[in-house]
Design an enzyme around this catalytic site. Structure first.
Site, short mmCIF file in Angstrom:
data_model
loop_
_atom_site.label_atom_id
_atom_site.label_comp_id
_atom_site.label_asym_id
_atom_site.label_seq_id
_atom_site.Cartn_x
_atom_site.Cartn_y
_atom_site.Cartn_z
N LYS A 52 -19.83 -88.86 -10.27
CA LYS A 52 -20.13 -88.58 -11.37
C LYS A 52 -21.22 -89.06 -11.95
CE LYS A 52 -17.88 -90.10 -15.29
NZ LYS A 52 -18.61 -90.49 -16.31
N ASN A 53 -21.43 -90.24 -12.27
CA ASN A 53 -22.60 -91.01 -12.80
C ASN A 53 -23.65 -91.09 -11.78
OD1 ASN A 53 -20.85 -91.49 -14.97
ND2 ASN A 53 -20.24 -93.51 -14.30
N CYS B 109 -16.29 -92.08 -24.21
CA CYS B 109 -14.82 -92.81 -24.38
C CYS B 109 -14.71 -93.60 -25.40
CB CYS B 109 -14.74 -93.43 -23.16
SG CYS B 109 -15.37 -92.73 -21.53
N ARG C 154 -20.50 -98.50 -28.11
CA ARG C 154 -21.44 -97.72 -27.46
C ARG C 154 -22.79 -97.83 -28.17
NH1 ARG C 154 -18.74 -94.83 -23.23
NH2 ARG C 154 -20.43 -95.22 -22.17
N ASP D 280 -15.40 -99.83 -14.58
CA ASP D 280 -14.76 -98.68 -14.40
C ASP D 280 -13.58 -98.70 -13.57
OD1 ASP D 280 -17.51 -96.55 -14.57
OD2 ASP D 280 -16.60 -97.66 -15.98
N ARG E 127 -12.38 -84.98 -16.85
CA ARG E 127 -13.91 -85.29 -16.96
C ARG E 127 -14.41 -85.93 -15.72
NH1 ARG E 127 -14.87 -89.16 -21.78
NH2 ARG E 127 -16.93 -89.09 -20.72
C1 EPZ Z 1 -22.66 -96.41 -17.77
O1 EPZ Z 1 -22.17 -96.40 -19.21
C2 EPZ Z 1 -21.47 -95.56 -17.26
N1 EPZ Z 1 -21.58 -94.24 -17.77
C3 EPZ Z 1 -20.05 -96.01 -17.60
O2 EPZ Z 1 -19.16 -94.99 -16.85
C4 EPZ Z 1 -20.07 -97.55 -17.14
O3 EPZ Z 1 -18.77 -97.90 -17.68
C5 EPZ Z 1 -20.96 -98.53 -17.57
O4 EPZ Z 1 -22.24 -97.63 -17.39
C6 EPZ Z 1 -21.16 -100.01 -17.35
O5 EPZ Z 1 -21.04 -99.51 -15.88
C7 EPZ Z 1 -22.38 -93.31 -17.21
O6 EPZ Z 1 -23.29 -93.85 -16.32
C8 EPZ Z 1 -22.56 -92.02 -17.72
P1 EPZ Z 1 -24.06 -99.48 -20.54
P2 EPZ Z 1 -23.61 -96.73 -20.11
O7 EPZ Z 1 -25.27 -99.08 -21.24
O8 EPZ Z 1 -24.88 -96.87 -19.61
C9 EPZ Z 1 -24.28 -102.07 -24.20
C10 EPZ Z 1 -17.18 -93.90 -16.88
O9 EPZ Z 1 -15.85 -94.07 -16.93
N2 EPZ Z 1 -25.52 -101.61 -24.78
O10 EPZ Z 1 -24.43 -100.10 -18.99
O11 EPZ Z 1 -23.35 -96.41 -21.53
C11 EPZ Z 1 -22.97 -101.53 -24.22
O12 EPZ Z 1 -22.16 -101.63 -25.61
C12 EPZ Z 1 -18.17 -94.33 -17.89
O13 EPZ Z 1 -17.71 -93.24 -15.81
C13 EPZ Z 1 -26.04 -102.02 -25.96
O14 EPZ Z 1 -25.77 -102.91 -26.35
O15 EPZ Z 1 -23.05 -98.54 -20.36
C14 EPZ Z 1 -22.27 -102.22 -23.29
O16 EPZ Z 1 -21.59 -103.63 -23.85
C15 EPZ Z 1 -17.42 -95.14 -19.01
N3 EPZ Z 1 -26.97 -101.05 -26.61
C16 EPZ Z 1 -23.39 -102.67 -22.32
O17 EPZ Z 1 -24.46 -102.72 -22.99
C17 EPZ Z 1 -27.54 -99.96 -25.90
O18 EPZ Z 1 -28.50 -99.52 -26.37
C18 EPZ Z 1 -23.34 -101.98 -20.95
O19 EPZ Z 1 -23.22 -100.68 -21.19
C19 EPZ Z 1 -26.89 -99.75 -24.70
C20 EPZ Z 1 -25.78 -100.21 -24.18
#
Ligand code: EPZ
Length: 427
Positions: free
Chosen positions: A25-26, A119, A124, A314, A407
């Site tokens: 998916k990702n 989610c 986020r 995940d 999803r």
């Molecule tokens: C990706 O989300 C994945 N989604 C998530 O999978 C996965 O859990 C996550 O990476 C971590 O591996 C997709 O790829 C579509 P992050 P993402 O930005 O990119 C903080 C699933 O179930 N952050 O790596 O949104 C954030 O709050 C989903 O398939 C900021 O602070 O996650 C988090 O604490 C759920 N500011 C950390 O970084 C920002 O601008 C990591 O989040 C962006 C993120």
């Protein structure tokens, strides 16, 4: 309101067989976004047939692109895009829509979008995105709930980005934004997930100049519009789906094999399953598990979620279910999201013994007998954790909000039935 009805195995290990893992998916979601960087249609294979992919393709279509999908193949032509607003009613529910902003800015110099939803696992934020676009010369304005981002005249400028927290979609978005930008962009403290490496390979095979994907420093030199010259790109297997089935197998299967996987992408999980007492064997593209049903067969362990190659957040929810069956006290430390352990309350209602120490840490005391219950899946990964809990439980369970599971998991009840799970989707 449809729900999944599952008859539990009361802790017996009677399911088994083979599950073919579908495309990630990702990875697929980001390749769809990447199509905006191409002058010609992008051809994908092994695209998972799941709701999030349909939503992402719907965004491209409603913005003026053309999309055709049939039996896991997709042809996406985003060269006819006429809108620069990400379809609000979809993008506000889909976190991955944020990655469209990079290619949109790079190609069209303008993008409007609502704060992306997704989610309930945490706030986020998108501060890294706003800061990154400004560093590349863009102007960002908040208009109501919308962000308006405009590239400078002449297009985005290459820049030096350091992500204070590793971000998967952040790394992907700026890797794609930089592909058509002027000059060189460096992303430091980049995320290193396999899906990012696969995306970089797809872009490089189409004319991009990206070095270092899969390492903490990615360097991108801006080029012209990409052209895949009719090459077909096969989406890599979904390591999170594979891991979820392996955890199920480690709890309830005589013998379960997942095929069409890349075992290296699952090493953090297979290490932990082996360490806690599960029997595992691996070939080049498959992994087989058998449940260890000896009394005290599974032992407790402390786990912290971590960016790749660490234990993936995940898989945290399915792993918590596994730890309810391990003898002793385990700690699950969810380091990435502050709202991703709330599902454990529902497991306690099923008979688990899980104490929340703080929003990031729970102690799981096992092993406990899990009883069937009525559950609502809060997000796709906790939703699948509930399916696993319901399968090992004593008695029947009903799991609502099935859309959240659809999803990220293709034809879930059909594929579970094929390995002996007693599950039905009911209206
Ligand atoms: C990706 O989300 C994945 N989604 C998530 O999978 C996965 O859990 C996550 O990476 C971590 O591996 C997709 O790829 C579509 P992050 P993402 O930005 O990119 C903080 C699933 O179930 N952050 O790596 O949104 C954030 O709050 C989903 O398939 C900021 O602070 O996650 C988090 O604490 C759920 N500011 C950390 O970084 C920002 O601008 C990591 O989040 C962006 C993120």
């Amino acid at each position: 309101m449809s729900y999944l009805s599952i008859k539990g195995l009361s802790g017996k290990a009677t399911i088994g067989g083979t599950v073919k893992i579908v495309g990630a998916k990702n990875a697929a979601l980001k390749a769809i976004a990447a199509s905006i960087l191409f002058r010609s249609p992008l051809l994908l294979d092994n695209v998972p047939d799941i709701e999030d992919v349909s939503r992402m393709l719907e965004i491209i279509r409603t913005m003026g692109g053309s999309v055709s999908v049939a039996s896991h193949k997709a042809t996406i032509d985003a060269s006819t895009l006429s809108s620069t607003t990400l379809t609000p009613e979809i993008s506000k529910r889909l976190r991955s829509s944020i990655v469209l902003t990079g290619p949109m800015l790079a190609r069209h110099g303008l993008v409007r979008f609502p704060h992306p939803g997704g989610c309930v696992i945490g706030e986020r934020p998108i501060d890294l995105f706003v800061e990154g676009f400004i560093k590349m010369g863009a102007k960002v304005k908040k208009v109501g709930k919308f962000y308006h981002v405009a590239a400078p005249k002449g297009g985005l400028r290459g820049g030096e980005l350091f992500f204070r927290t590793q971000s998967v979609t952040g790394t992907e978005t700026f890797m794609m934004a930089a592909v058509l930008s002027r000059g060189v962009t460096t992303i430091k403290n980049a995320a290193m997930e396999p899906e990012i490496v696969w995306l970089a390979d797809l872009l490089n095979a189409s004319g991009a100049k990206i070095a270092g994907a899969g390492t903490p420093t990615v360097t991108i030199t801006g080029v012209q519009l990409l052209d895949a010259k009719k090459k077909v790109f096969t989406v890599i297997p979904d390591r999170i789906e594979a891991g979820s089935f392996l955890i199920l197998g480690a709890l309830a299967a005589k013998k379960l094999t997942v095929t069409n996987v890349i075992p290296e992408h699952l090493e953090s999980l297979t290490e932990l399953l082996t360490y806690t007492g599960t029997k595992i064997s691996t070939t080049k593209n498959s992994i087989t598990v058998s449940a260890n049903k000896k009394k005290g067969g599974l032992c407790a362990v402390n786990i912290r979620t971590h960016e790749y190659p660490g234990f993936p957040t995940d898989l945290q929810a399915p792993m918590v279910v596994y730890l309810t069956q391990a003898e002793g006290e385990s700690l699950m430390f969810e380091t990435i999201f502050e709202g991703r352990l709330n599902f454990t309350e529902s497991l306690n209602r099923m008979g688990a013994n899980i104490s929340m120490m703080d929003p990031h840490r729970v102690i799981i005391r096992g092993s406990t007998t899990i009883k069937g219950s009525h559950l609502e899946s809060p997000d796709l990964r906790a939703g699948l954790a509930f399916v696993i809990a319901a399968i090992i439980a004593k008695g029947e369970s009903k799991i609502y909000n099935v859309y959240n599971i659809d999803r990220g998991y293709e034809r879930i009840e059909e594929r579970l039935r094929s390995i002996g799970v007693c599950i039905e989707r009911k209206e």
